[in-house]
Design a protein around this motif. Structure first.
Motif, mmCIF file in Angstrom:
data_model
loop_
_atom_site.group_PDB
_atom_site.id
_atom_site.type_symbol
_atom_site.label_atom_id
_atom_site.label_comp_id
_atom_site.label_asym_id
_atom_site.label_seq_id
_atom_site.Cartn_x
_atom_site.Cartn_y
_atom_site.Cartn_z
ATOM 1 N N GLN A 13 0.837 -1.206 0.000
ATOM 2 C CA GLN A 13 0.000 0.000 0.000
ATOM 3 C C GLN A 13 0.870 1.254 0.000
ATOM 4 O OE1 GLN A 13 -3.721 0.133 -0.013
ATOM 5 N NE2 GLN A 13 -2.856 2.002 -0.878
ATOM 6 N N THR A 14 1.953 1.221 0.770
ATOM 7 C CA THR A 14 2.883 2.351 0.795
ATOM 8 C C THR A 14 3.515 2.545 -0.583
ATOM 9 O OG1 THR A 14 3.378 2.049 3.141
ATOM 10 C CG2 THR A 14 5.000 3.258 1.832
ATOM 11 N N LYS A 15 3.922 1.434 -1.200
ATOM 12 C CA LYS A 15 4.486 1.514 -2.548
ATOM 13 C C LYS A 15 3.476 2.101 -3.527
ATOM 14 C CE LYS A 15 7.765 -2.370 -2.528
ATOM 15 N NZ LYS A 15 8.085 -3.685 -3.144
ATOM 16 N N PHE A 16 2.254 1.593 -3.477
ATOM 17 C CA PHE A 16 1.206 2.043 -4.397
ATOM 18 C C PHE A 16 0.982 3.547 -4.261
ATOM 19 C CE2 PHE A 16 -3.116 2.998 -5.646
ATOM 20 C CZ PHE A 16 -3.292 2.256 -6.811
ATOM 21 N N ILE A 45 1.552 -4.000 -9.086
ATOM 22 C CA ILE A 45 1.092 -4.331 -7.728
ATOM 23 C C ILE A 45 -0.354 -4.826 -7.762
ATOM 24 C CG2 ILE A 45 0.562 -3.379 -5.451
ATOM 25 C CD1 ILE A 45 2.853 -1.410 -5.827
ATOM 26 N N ILE A 46 -1.205 -4.126 -8.491
ATOM 27 C CA ILE A 46 -2.623 -4.507 -8.587
ATOM 28 C C ILE A 46 -2.768 -5.926 -9.115
ATOM 29 C CG2 ILE A 46 -4.730 -4.070 -9.920
ATOM 30 C CD1 ILE A 46 -4.519 -2.129 -7.688
ATOM 31 N N ASP A 47 -1.987 -6.259 -10.135
ATOM 32 C CA ASP A 47 -2.096 -7.584 -10.768
ATOM 33 C C ASP A 47 -1.682 -8.717 -9.837
ATOM 34 O OD1 ASP A 47 -3.003 -6.421 -13.079
ATOM 35 O OD2 ASP A 47 -1.066 -6.467 -14.117
ATOM 36 N N GLU A 48 -0.941 -8.387 -8.796
ATOM 37 C CA GLU A 48 -0.439 -9.427 -7.885
ATOM 38 C C GLU A 48 -1.182 -9.471 -6.558
ATOM 39 O OE1 GLU A 48 3.646 -8.410 -7.472
ATOM 40 O OE2 GLU A 48 4.249 -9.207 -9.445
ATOM 41 N N GLN A 49 -2.193 -8.609 -6.388
ATOM 42 C CA GLN A 49 -2.838 -8.484 -5.087
ATOM 43 C C GLN A 49 -4.197 -9.180 -5.025
ATOM 44 O OE1 GLN A 49 -2.160 -7.353 -2.102
ATOM 45 N NE2 GLN A 49 -0.046 -6.761 -2.546
ATOM 46 N N ASP A 50 -4.697 -9.320 -3.793
ATOM 47 C CA ASP A 50 -6.004 -9.928 -3.591
ATOM 48 C C ASP A 50 -7.107 -8.911 -3.875
ATOM 49 O OD1 ASP A 50 -6.218 -8.216 -1.367
ATOM 50 O OD2 ASP A 50 -5.466 -9.750 0.002
ATOM 51 N N ALA A 56 -9.884 -1.477 -3.399
ATOM 52 C CA ALA A 56 -9.604 -0.207 -2.732
ATOM 53 C C ALA A 56 -8.730 0.725 -3.569
ATOM 54 C CB ALA A 56 -8.926 -0.461 -1.388
ATOM 55 N N ASN A 57 -7.985 0.174 -4.539
ATOM 56 C CA ASN A 57 -6.959 0.974 -5.219
ATOM 57 C C ASN A 57 -7.029 1.017 -6.749
ATOM 58 O OD1 ASN A 57 -5.003 1.760 -2.924
ATOM 59 N ND2 ASN A 57 -5.315 -0.433 -2.592
ATOM 60 N N LYS A 58 -7.694 0.061 -7.363
ATOM 61 C CA LYS A 58 -7.660 -0.002 -8.830
ATOM 62 C C LYS A 58 -8.304 1.226 -9.460
ATOM 63 C CE LYS A 58 -8.508 -3.112 -12.714
ATOM 64 N NZ LYS A 58 -9.068 -4.419 -13.159
ATOM 65 N N TYR A 59 -9.372 1.734 -8.855
ATOM 66 C CA TYR A 59 -10.052 2.922 -9.386
ATOM 67 C C TYR A 59 -9.079 4.096 -9.493
ATOM 68 C CZ TYR A 59 -13.195 6.953 -9.568
ATOM 69 O OH TYR A 59 -13.816 8.122 -9.911
ATOM 70 N N VAL A 60 -8.272 4.309 -8.457
ATOM 71 C CA VAL A 60 -7.321 5.425 -8.437
ATOM 72 C C VAL A 60 -6.291 5.263 -9.545
ATOM 73 C CG1 VAL A 60 -5.541 6.600 -7.087
ATOM 74 C CG2 VAL A 60 -7.649 5.814 -5.980
ATOM 75 N N MET A 61 -5.792 4.046 -9.725
ATOM 76 C CA MET A 61 -4.800 3.787 -10.767
ATOM 77 C C MET A 61 -5.387 4.033 -12.152
ATOM 78 S SD MET A 61 -3.131 0.188 -11.982
ATOM 79 C CE MET A 61 -4.659 -0.159 -12.876
ATOM 80 N N CYS A 62 -6.582 3.493 -12.399
ATOM 81 C CA CYS A 62 -7.216 3.632 -13.714
ATOM 82 C C CYS A 62 -7.511 5.091 -14.029
ATOM 83 C CB CYS A 62 -8.502 2.815 -13.765
ATOM 84 S SG CYS A 62 -8.250 1.030 -13.742
#
Length: 264
Positions: A13-16, A45-50, A56-62
């Motif tokens: 999460q810190t890395k992201f 990171i997203i591709d390797e996570q549960d 919680a995070n994919k929306y921000v990345m996209c």
């Protein structure tokens, strides 16, 4: 040093969060390739996570990749991430308006791709959020966006109707000098000009100039610009003397503005 620390932490999460921030900073500096590299690190990171982390995070990345690709005119990739943003908005937010407002960006991308049919299709989908909006400025935004797209495709009658509807909506709550209302006046004036309605165009540019003067003062750069727009509109309307007088007034105000900035 910070990059070394981040790369060696086990906290994804810190890395992201760090990669997102660095991507934003690089984009702001115009380093678009670097911005893309930072944001694609988030994808790894997203591709390797549960699913919990992803939701919680994919929306921000996209969202960030969508905006970056749109900015650099890589429209196919922007559209890909806009569609993913739409999907993620449905998952990540309990607010239905977040989901529908995502259609704005898809419509905007299709507009930039000169795809009128799909642009209009997603604008229609966008307006499905209208019943859920109570604040006039939120509702106005829908009509403003659609007007801009109509104008891009040279559908000026439709653009004019939407700009006027946007101002009508704002007038239910806000005064003539409200900033958002003021911003609409030159859009209406410019569209009236495109349609050859020169008297109407002059009216709205005058309304714009008067509002800007009330808000920022007669020696402000914004008012000087507004005077120039008004003088051009008056020339189109055949009011040459008024146009010349306004242009001369703008130059006088410019001199006063410069004098006020001089240290002596």
């Amino acid at each position: 040093m910070m990059n070394f620390i981040i790369e060696n932490t086990d906290d994804d999460q810190t890395k992201f969060n760090y990669y997102i921030q660095k991507g934003k900073e690089a984009r702001k500096l115009g380093e678009y390739n670097m911005a893309e590299q930072w944001l694609l690190k988030c994808k790894v990171i997203i591709d390797e996570q549960d699913s919990l982390f992803v939701n919680a995070n994919k929306y921000v990345m996209c969202l960030n990749l969508r905006d970056l690709y749109l900015h650099v005119r890589r429209y196919d990739e922007a559209l890909e991430y806009a569609m993913l943003t739409l999907e993620e908005a449905k998952i990540a937010s309990s607010d239905i308006t977040d989901y529908y407002m995502s259609y704005i960006h898809i419509a905007n991308i299709y507009c930039n791709m000169d795809d009128r049919e799909n642009c209009n299709r997603y604008l229609d989908s966008l307006f499905m959020v209208e019943p859920y909006l109570d604040e006039p400025k939120e509702l106005m935004y829908l009509y403003n966006i659609r007007a801009i797209c109509h104008g891009y495709f040279k559908d000026y009658e439709e653009a004019l109707a939407d700009y006027k509807k946007a101002d009508e909506i704002l007038s239910s709550k806000y005064p003539v000098t409200d900033g958002d209302r003021t911003a609409i006046y030159p859009l209406i004036g410019g569209t009236e000009n495109r349609l050859g309605h020169y008297d109407e165009s002059e009216y709205y540019y005058r309304l714009y100039a008067n509002s800007i003067k009330d808000i920022y003062g007669e020696n402000s750069l914004k008012y000087i610009d507004a005077q120039v727009y008004l003088s051009n509109a008056q020339a189109f309307a055949g009011n040459i003397k008024k146009g010349c007088d306004n242009y001369a007034g703008a130059m006088d105000n410019m001199r006063n503005n410069i004098k006020a900035r001089l240290p002596y």
